[in-house]
Write a protein that holds these residues in place. Structure first.
Motif, PDB file in Angstrom:
ATOM      1  N   GLN A   1      -5.421  -4.023   2.682  1.00  0.00           N
ATOM      2  CA  GLN A   1      -5.001  -2.617   2.690  1.00  0.00           C
ATOM      3  C   GLN A   1      -4.478  -2.219   1.319  1.00  0.00           C
ATOM      4  OE1 GLN A   1      -2.635  -1.115   6.028  1.00  0.00           O
ATOM      5  NE2 GLN A   1      -1.320  -0.018   4.591  1.00  0.00           N
TER       6      GLN A   1
ATOM      7  N   ASP B   1      -2.755   1.195  -0.853  1.00  0.00           N
ATOM      8  CA  ASP B   1      -2.166   2.526  -0.877  1.00  0.00           C
ATOM      9  C   ASP B   1      -2.112   2.984  -2.335  1.00  0.00           C
ATOM     10  OD1 ASP B   1      -1.797   1.965   1.778  1.00  0.00           O
ATOM     11  OD2 ASP B   1       0.368   1.748   1.657  1.00  0.00           O
TER      12      ASP B   1
ATOM     13  N   LYS C   1      -4.833   5.735   1.835  1.00  0.00           N
ATOM     14  CA  LYS C   1      -4.634   4.441   2.477  1.00  0.00           C
ATOM     15  C   LYS C   1      -6.019   3.931   2.848  1.00  0.00           C
ATOM     16  CE  LYS C   1      -0.027   5.187   4.504  1.00  0.00           C
ATOM     17  NZ  LYS C   1       0.657   4.126   3.745  1.00  0.00           N
ATOM     18  N   TRP C   2      -6.434   2.852   2.209  1.00  0.00           N
ATOM     19  CA  TRP C   2      -7.760   2.296   2.457  1.00  0.00           C
ATOM     20  C   TRP C   2      -7.613   0.896   3.042  1.00  0.00           C
ATOM     21  CZ3 TRP C   2     -11.874   3.414  -1.870  1.00  0.00           C
ATOM     22  CH2 TRP C   2     -11.965   4.810  -2.057  1.00  0.00           C
ATOM     23  N   LYS C   3      -8.419   0.626   4.054  1.00  0.00           N
ATOM     24  CA  LYS C   3      -8.421  -0.689   4.681  1.00  0.00           C
ATOM     25  C   LYS C   3      -9.842  -1.239   4.687  1.00  0.00           C
ATOM     26  CE  LYS C   3      -4.565   0.333   7.829  1.00  0.00           C
ATOM     27  NZ  LYS C   3      -4.143   0.453   9.246  1.00  0.00           N
TER      28      LYS C   3
END
Length: 271
Positions: free
Chosen positions: A158, A160, A178-180
């Protein structure tokens, strides 16, 4: 975790906008997932694919990371050194998730570059974003160290970070990302959330599975059956932009355009 040197990535994509107007859509695209160090080897036996000469399908390293020189590995090495102050090991493995050039046309809204260590553990993820209609690009570097999410069924990361690049004219600049990224042998997921003042206003999900390409006939079938993928992606962007315009979603000028206007106003004042 299995990392084929060449594969078809069948992706299911969903975009959802929650504010200021609700809007969502789904699409399916078939990408290529490839090792840039082995593209020549895979393509030399395919009559419908090439790396330089015109063909139905082309994977030319010059189409990627255009602001940098060298082959793809050299470009990625320069970017990681520049943005992360880390020297990429010669033993690192690279995989790219992108739509190739077809019938002479290429378009990707985002290209992902996955960098693994010698044990195929994720080290870095690079996301190269192209905005429409300005055709500008920016590369974000995501360091996978200390960013892992513990889970028994998948390997997750993850990130941010603040938005630093104007992508859509229907999205403001004061955005937090926010990338997962979740990886497994069954399915891979890229999930992006956009926040404004801590309020979720948009998310996008991309689920894809990898189908290994082991013989030239598989690559030829991909070239024939998915020849219009880049065209579909670009058309979808303009169709959804038209739908947002119809819903009267606020339009945001490119920050550079606003800056130019301010400079012109200042020059007019002093004339």
């Amino acid at each position: 975790m299995h990392q084929p040197s060449l594969a078809i990535a069948k992706a299911h994509i969903r975009h959802r906008r929650f504010f200021p107007k609700a809007h969502d859509f789904k699409s399916c695209l078939s990408y290529l997932y490839f090792d840039p160090d082995q593209v020549e080897q895979h393509f030399k036996e395919s009559k419908l694919s090439s790396t330089k000469a015109w063909n139905v399908l082309i994977l030319n390293e010059d189409d990627f990371l255009k602001g940098y020189t060298g082959n793809m590995r050299e470009k990625i090495k320069k970017i990681i050194l520049q943005q992360n102050d880390t020297i990429l090991s010669a033993q690192s493995h690279i995989r790219v998730l992108a739509l190739p050039r077809t019938l002479g046309f290429r378009f990707n809204s985002v290209v992902f570059y996955f960098v693994f260590n010698a044990r195929y553990e994720p080290q870095f993820i690079l996301s190269e974003i192209t905005n429409t209609p300005w055709n500008e690009t920016k590369v974000y570097v995501h360091d996978c160290q200390q960013k892992s999410i513990d889970h028994q069924q998948y390997q997750g990361f993850q990130f941010d970070f603040e938005k630093a690049f104007h992508v859509s004219p229907f999205m403001p600049m004061d955005i937090q990302y926010k990338w997962k990224f979740n990886f497994s042998d069954q399915q891979n997921v890229i999930y992006m959330q956009l926040y404004q003042s801590q309020k979720l206003i948009f998310d996008a999900t991309m689920l894809y599975e990898l189908e290994d390409i082991t013989v030239p006939s598989q690559l030829n079938r991909y070239a024939i059956h998915h020849v219009f993928e880049p065209f579909k992606m670009l058309a979808s962007i303009y169709i959804q932009a038209f739908n947002l315009w119809r819903k009267k979603v606020p339009f945001y000028r490119h920050p550079k355009k606003d800056k130019d206007l301010e400079e012109n106003d200042e020059n007019a004042y002093f004339r």
